[in-house]
Design an enzyme around this catalytic site. Structure first.
Site, short mmCIF file in Angstrom:
data_model
loop_
_atom_site.label_atom_id
_atom_site.label_comp_id
_atom_site.label_asym_id
_atom_site.label_seq_id
_atom_site.Cartn_x
_atom_site.Cartn_y
_atom_site.Cartn_z
N CYS A 59 16.50 85.33 55.10
CA CYS A 59 15.63 86.31 55.75
C CYS A 59 16.33 87.01 56.89
O CYS A 59 17.21 86.46 57.54
CB CYS A 59 14.40 85.62 56.34
N ARG A 70 22.11 90.01 53.22
CA ARG A 70 21.77 88.59 53.34
C ARG A 70 20.98 88.11 52.13
O ARG A 70 20.80 86.90 51.95
CB ARG A 70 20.96 88.36 54.61
N TRP A 88 13.34 86.15 52.13
CA TRP A 88 13.93 85.41 51.02
C TRP A 88 13.06 84.19 50.84
O TRP A 88 12.99 83.33 51.72
CB TRP A 88 15.37 85.04 51.39
N ASN A 147 11.99 83.69 60.71
CA ASN A 147 13.02 83.06 59.88
C ASN A 147 12.96 81.57 60.12
O ASN A 147 12.75 81.15 61.26
CB ASN A 147 14.42 83.52 60.28
N GLY A 148 13.21 80.80 59.06
CA GLY A 148 13.22 79.35 59.24
C GLY A 148 12.06 78.74 58.47
O GLY A 148 11.48 79.37 57.58
N GLU A 181 35.99 76.16 43.10
CA GLU A 181 35.64 77.46 43.68
C GLU A 181 35.63 78.53 42.59
O GLU A 181 34.76 79.41 42.59
CB GLU A 181 36.62 77.80 44.80
N LYS A 197 32.28 80.72 41.97
CA LYS A 197 32.28 82.18 42.04
C LYS A 197 31.77 82.75 40.73
O LYS A 197 30.96 83.66 40.70
CB LYS A 197 33.73 82.65 42.30
N GLU A 249 28.00 82.16 40.25
CA GLU A 249 27.21 82.91 41.24
C GLU A 249 26.97 84.35 40.79
O GLU A 249 25.88 84.88 40.94
CB GLU A 249 27.94 82.98 42.58
N HIS A 258 36.85 61.66 30.77
CA HIS A 258 35.84 60.66 31.10
C HIS A 258 34.44 61.20 30.88
O HIS A 258 33.47 60.63 31.39
CB HIS A 258 36.02 60.19 32.54
N LYS A 261 23.40 85.20 51.72
CA LYS A 261 24.75 85.15 52.30
C LYS A 261 24.91 83.94 53.20
O LYS A 261 25.82 83.15 53.04
CB LYS A 261 25.02 86.43 53.08
#
Lengths: 397, 600
Positions: free
Chosen positions: B2, B28, B74, B100-101, B473, B477, B480, B496, B595
């Site tokens: 947010c 964001r 968000w 926010n929060g 990573e 990426k 995402e 395994h 973000k």
């Protein structure tokens, strides 16, 4: 009149500058230790132009990476010319962003703010266009111009005639109607040139003003011309770095050993390193993060970003691209030689060598004067190389 | 996550400044947005969806007033709907709140208010706040006292901005959620993040937890929880507002991938001394000599942390990396001789902040490895190492990961330097990295390679040693931004279990750098997947000649054991980008992601 907007042409490769243009267009080649384009943008901003339009094409990523979304706080708008079909075609890419008189400036020629101001001052809305012209005995190698008072009467590209004494400096002030005129200009070999559009204005009897401008105007046609450009800029002290002593310009973040010698004129860029006992200069420019190790000699050379010259190596009259390595004791002794570009031989050029991006010259290797070393080409330690080395070529002992 | 923006100043400009602020906060990630403009009355408009939906809803309304607040949401409590969008109001529409929060005790507060006869209009946790404030106002408190009294009831994390009809002021307060003030000429701002108002002012004041601020036409006043005035420093941020443009690229992500040579140069500038062979990080001068180093981080930063822990272990320092959210609830043993390093791009990642606080509470020294000067992690930790990557707008972290890896090399050098050892090899390697990254960007064939695998079922990424975090990573990426199934594995773990997933329709990207034991063993694993007919793409510096076992090779220059993985990762960034572009995804704002994740 004051103009707010400029269209900067930065889409062309500059094929005669190969192999340096493998990964970037000509405007990003080094003028001393900054790209030519940086000089152009600085001149525009210092002349009060705040609305910058860059026409990009060939290897445009590099222009965008270097300039970014803004330049010195001014917003930069990018216009993509997918195919490089001439300077007129390039200007048209920015057509939607233009609604008043505007400037067009070549992105591959070093100019000064005073020149840009002079062109703006001379221009008025009654002129179809105003061109800056510079006196030069090399006018016939560029766009040559004849003036009658303050009117341009003739504009010819590279005439085979050395009676021309004025050249087109690549700074144009244009009325918005010129955009439509460019569109209706006849194409030559499929290309649409700004100078053809202006020549058509002349034929139609429209007023095209020429204004003589003075000051530093410099450009490169061939790779070795970059050495002259650097010499011109250094002689004029036209570099960004602070002057440490007369003609010695060193960035604050550079690291020059106390026992190294810098011979004026010379410029050492940000994060560059010069080791003990090294001698750099005269007429030399070290770009960002260049390393000259201990005991090496660099003279009359332009070394671009990330180039590393090994200990006790000698580099004379050379231009390197980005990330070039010369090993310890390697020698580019310099001097005059015949240089081959494409099918043309240029005789008796003073040129040590041109080493394109990430070329490697091994320790103790020697590169003959006039050599062109392609991108990622390598000369093995102790080997001897001369002539043209294509991209990725390897010279073994 | 947010975003909040609040403005006090020119009544005619309020709305346009708020909308500009929201668009600056878009990066964001959000799913709904709204504004409230106050003064004499109070007008609120809010919509689910993109900003242009809100803008068209505002088109025919006149919204003027000297104060305003706005929000991009968000979703956490309740789906993205018009009703759940912020600002939230009380029943009479006299109080508007953006938040926010997470209000952790909202259920009990809501029950209490409903028992009082209050009707709720949304399913959000936030809505309890305007109702609480309205109740305090009805009890006769002035607006400032009412906001204070209401926030005292809240548990959890919050950054709040409040306007009350008839009062030309904004009241704002934070607790475990970031909030900054912007100080302009005759105008002031409050926002969750600096870019919201960077076009208007670069002078900012960072609020600390439980500080309360009043913005009105006479300026701004910060007070503590007890109402005592707090003197705050005004700092000038160096980022240019326009640095957030795309410079001609189709996406921020591609722009940021291409910025890496420049951002890495910034990270190294002044820190590596070629002549002396030394590495100096000024900020870390007073860092001690810890016995063990624990890394806490999430997402991409966690992969950087895995890499950092391995570097330190190889240098003889006992070190481990932990997910910050796991560490905050199940911490590893730690004492005053230990260093806990929080790796967080934004410096505002709630999980990482909690882990750092937990470590600090247990007596450890803390260090923040972050990109944002003045961020909460930077201010709360004992030490801070800035990675100097510049603003990153794409939700998928790219250049900041590379700068984190370089920063971790600097940190390792600092922690293992006994004062006599020269590190010329590392200095050479580090100074060579920007050029090597440029070489990858100039010559990558990632776009052509991904073209062949557009229809694949899933994508696997393998690596061992320092290449293992890169494999993780690379997969992160990829998932995402392409929304395709991708997993990263330690190469040795393959047989395994995960090998069961490998088929001819699951391309395997193997990261093989150097020619050490790790590389040789990974090549063995490559042969295992080849035997199952999986297409193989090897990302390699060519030292181990792994390419001969692959269908495609993505080459990187040789750059030394420590830094070759960074280059391999740049290739994988391009792999993910080009696949996502091929699939026409929302590359800069992938669905459901934010973000900087400022809630736990």
């Amino acid at each position: 009149m004051r103009l707010d907007s400029a269209v900067v042409l930065a889409a062309g490769e500059g094929t005669r500058l190969r192999p340096l243009t493998k990964h970037r267009p000509k405007p990003l080649l080094p003028a001393a230790n900054r790209p030519i384009l940086a000089y152009v943008l600085d001149a525009l901003i210092d002349a009060g132009v705040d609305d910058l339009h860059l026409v990009v094409g060939y290897q445009r990523d590099r222009v965008q990476d270097h300039v970014g979304p803004t330049y010195r706080g001014r917003t930069v708008t990018y216009h993509v010319q997918e195919k490089q079909l001439g300077t007129g075609h390039a200007v048209l890419q920015a057509r939607d962003a233009i609604d008043a008189d505007f400037l067009v400036v070549n992105g591959d020629e070093v100019v000064t703010a005073a020149m840009v101001e002079a062109v703006m001052d001379a221009h008025s809305t009654t002129d179809a266009a105003t061109l800056g012209v510079v006196e030069s005995d090399r006018a016939a190698e560029y766009g040559a111009v004849r003036l009658d008072g303050d009117r341009i009467v003739e504009l010819v590209e590279r005439p085979d005639d050395d009676t021309y004494r004025l050249l087109n400096a690549g700074i144009y002030a244009c009325g918005p109607s010129l955009l439509a005129d460019i569109e209706s200009t006849t194409r030559r070999a499929g290309e649409l040139h700004l100078t053809d559009a202006i020549a058509e204005q002349l034929r139609d009897g429209n007023a095209v003003r020429g204004v003589r401008i003075e000051g530093l105007w410099s450009t490169a046609t061939y790779p070795w011309d970059l050495l002259t450009v650097a010499r011109d800029l250094l002689a004029a002290g036209h570099v960004d770095e602070p002057e440490r002593s007369r003609g010695v310009y060193v960035d604050e973040t550079a690291n020059v050993h106390g026992d190294a010698t810098l011979q004026a004129p010379v410029v050492v860029g940000p994060d560059a390193v010069v080791g003990p006992g090294a001698v750099v200069g005269p007429d030399s420019a070290l770009g960002r993060n260049v390393t000259v190790e201990s005991g090496a000699v660099v003279e009359g050379s332009v070394l671009d970003i990330d180039t590393r010259i090994g200990a006790n190596a000698t580099v004379v009259d050379a231009v390197t691209g980005q990330g070039v390595t010369v090993g310890p004791g390697g020698a580019i002794p310099g001097g005059e030689a015949d240089v081959r570009v494409g099918t043309t031989i240029h005789e008796n050029r003073r040129l040590g060598c041109i080493a394109a991006d990430r070329a490697t010259i091994g320790g103790g290797a020697t590169v003959a004067p006039g050599s062109l070393v392609g991108p990622d080409a390598s000369v093995a330690a102790g080997a001897y190389a001369s002539g043209v080395l294509p991209e990725g070529a390897e010279v073994r002992r | 996550m947010c975003g909040i923006i609040g403005y006090v100043g020119d009544a005619d400009e309020t709305l346009s400044i708020l909308l500009d602020g929201l668009s600056n906060l878009e990066y964001r990630g959000y799913d709904s947005a709204g504004v409230a403009v106050g003064g004499e009355g109070l007008r609120v408009e809010k919509r689910a969806g993109q900003l242009d939906t809100l803008e068209s809803a505002l088109a025919d309304a006149s919204f003027a007033g000297p104060v305003g607040i706005a929000h991009t949401r968000w979703s956490t409590h309740g789906p993205p709907t018009d009703a759940n969008a912020h600002p939230h109001t009380d029943e009479t529409g006299q109080v508007a709140v953006v938040h926010n929060g997470i209000v952790e005790n909202y259920r009990e507060l809501r029950d209490e208010l409903e028992a009082d006869g209050v009707t709720f209009a949304s399913e959000t946790d936030t809505e309890v706040v305007p109702h609480l404030i309205a109740r305090e106002l009805r009890a006769g408190r002035d607006p400032e006292a009412a906001v204070r009294a209401a926030t005292e009831r809240l548990a959890g994390s919050y950054a709040l901005a409040v306007v009350v009809a008839g009062t030309d002021a904004i009241f704002a307060v934070r607790h475990d959620s970031p909030l900054v003030l912007g100080v302009g000429e005759g105008e002031s701002f409050v926002a969750s993040d600096v870019p919201a108002f960077l076009e208007r002012t670069r002078d900012v004041v960072y609020l600390d937890d439980d500080e309360f601020v009043r913005l009105d036409d006479s300026g701004w006043t910060v007070t503590d929880a007890d109402g005592a005035v707090v003197e705050k420093d005004v700092r000038t941020v160096e980022w240019e507002a326009e640095q957030t443009g795309k410079s001609g690229y189709a996406h921020y992500m591609l722009k940021e991938i291409h910025e890496q040579p420049v951002s890495l140069r910034q990270c190294l500038s002044g820190r590596v001394d070629e002549l002396d062979g030394r590495i100096t990080v000024e900020e870390l001068d007073d860092l001690g000599d810890p016995e063990t180093v624990q890394f806490v981080a999430c997402g991409t930063s966690y992969h950087a942390a895995l890499y950092g822990a391995q570097l330190l272990r190889a240098a003889g320092v006992s070190s481990n990396a932990y997910y910050a959210h796991e560490y905050a609830t199940a911490p590893a043993p730690v004492s005053g001789d230990d260093l806990v390093v929080g790796v967080t791009q934004s410096g505002e990642t709630a999980d990482t902040l909690s882990a750092l606080r937990e470590a600090s509470r247990r007596g450890a020294e803390t260090l923040a490895l972050t990109n944002v000067v003045g961020s909460t992690a930077a201010r709360e930790s004992d030490h801070v190492l800035y990675i100097r990557a510049g603003p990153e707008i794409g939700v998928a972290a790219t250049k900041t990961f590379s700068s984190q890896l370089v920063g971790l090399n600097l940190l390792t050098a600092r922690l293992t330097d006994r004062g006599v050892e020269r590190r010329r090899d590392l200095v050479d390697d580090l100074r060579g990295v920007p050029n090597a990254v440029q070489a990858v960007l100039d010559e990558s064939e990632a776009a052509a390679v991904v073209d062949e695998y557009v229809d694949a079922d899933a994508f696997f990424f393998l690596g061992r040693g320092l290449d293992y975090p890169v494999a993780l990573e690379g997969a992160l990426k990829f998932k995402e931004i392409t929304y395709e199934h991708a997993e990263g594995f330690a190469a040795g773990e393959l047989k395994h279990g995960p090998l069961a997933l490998v088929t001819q329709d699951t391309p395997v990207f193997a990261v093989v750098t150097g020619d050490g034991d790790a590389a040789r063993k990974t090549i063995g694993n490559v042969k295992e997947v080849e035997a199952r007919d999986a297409p193989v793409v090897v990302v390699t510096d060519g030292v181990a000649e792994a390419g001969r076992y692959a269908d495609h090779v993505l080459e990187v220059p040789e750059a030394g054991r420590r830094l070759a993985p960074l280059l391999a990762n740049v290739q994988l960034q391009l792999v993910a980008y080009h696949m996502a572009a091929r699939l026409d995804r929302e590359i800069d704002k992938p669905r459901n992601l934010a973000k900087s994740v400022t809630v736990e």
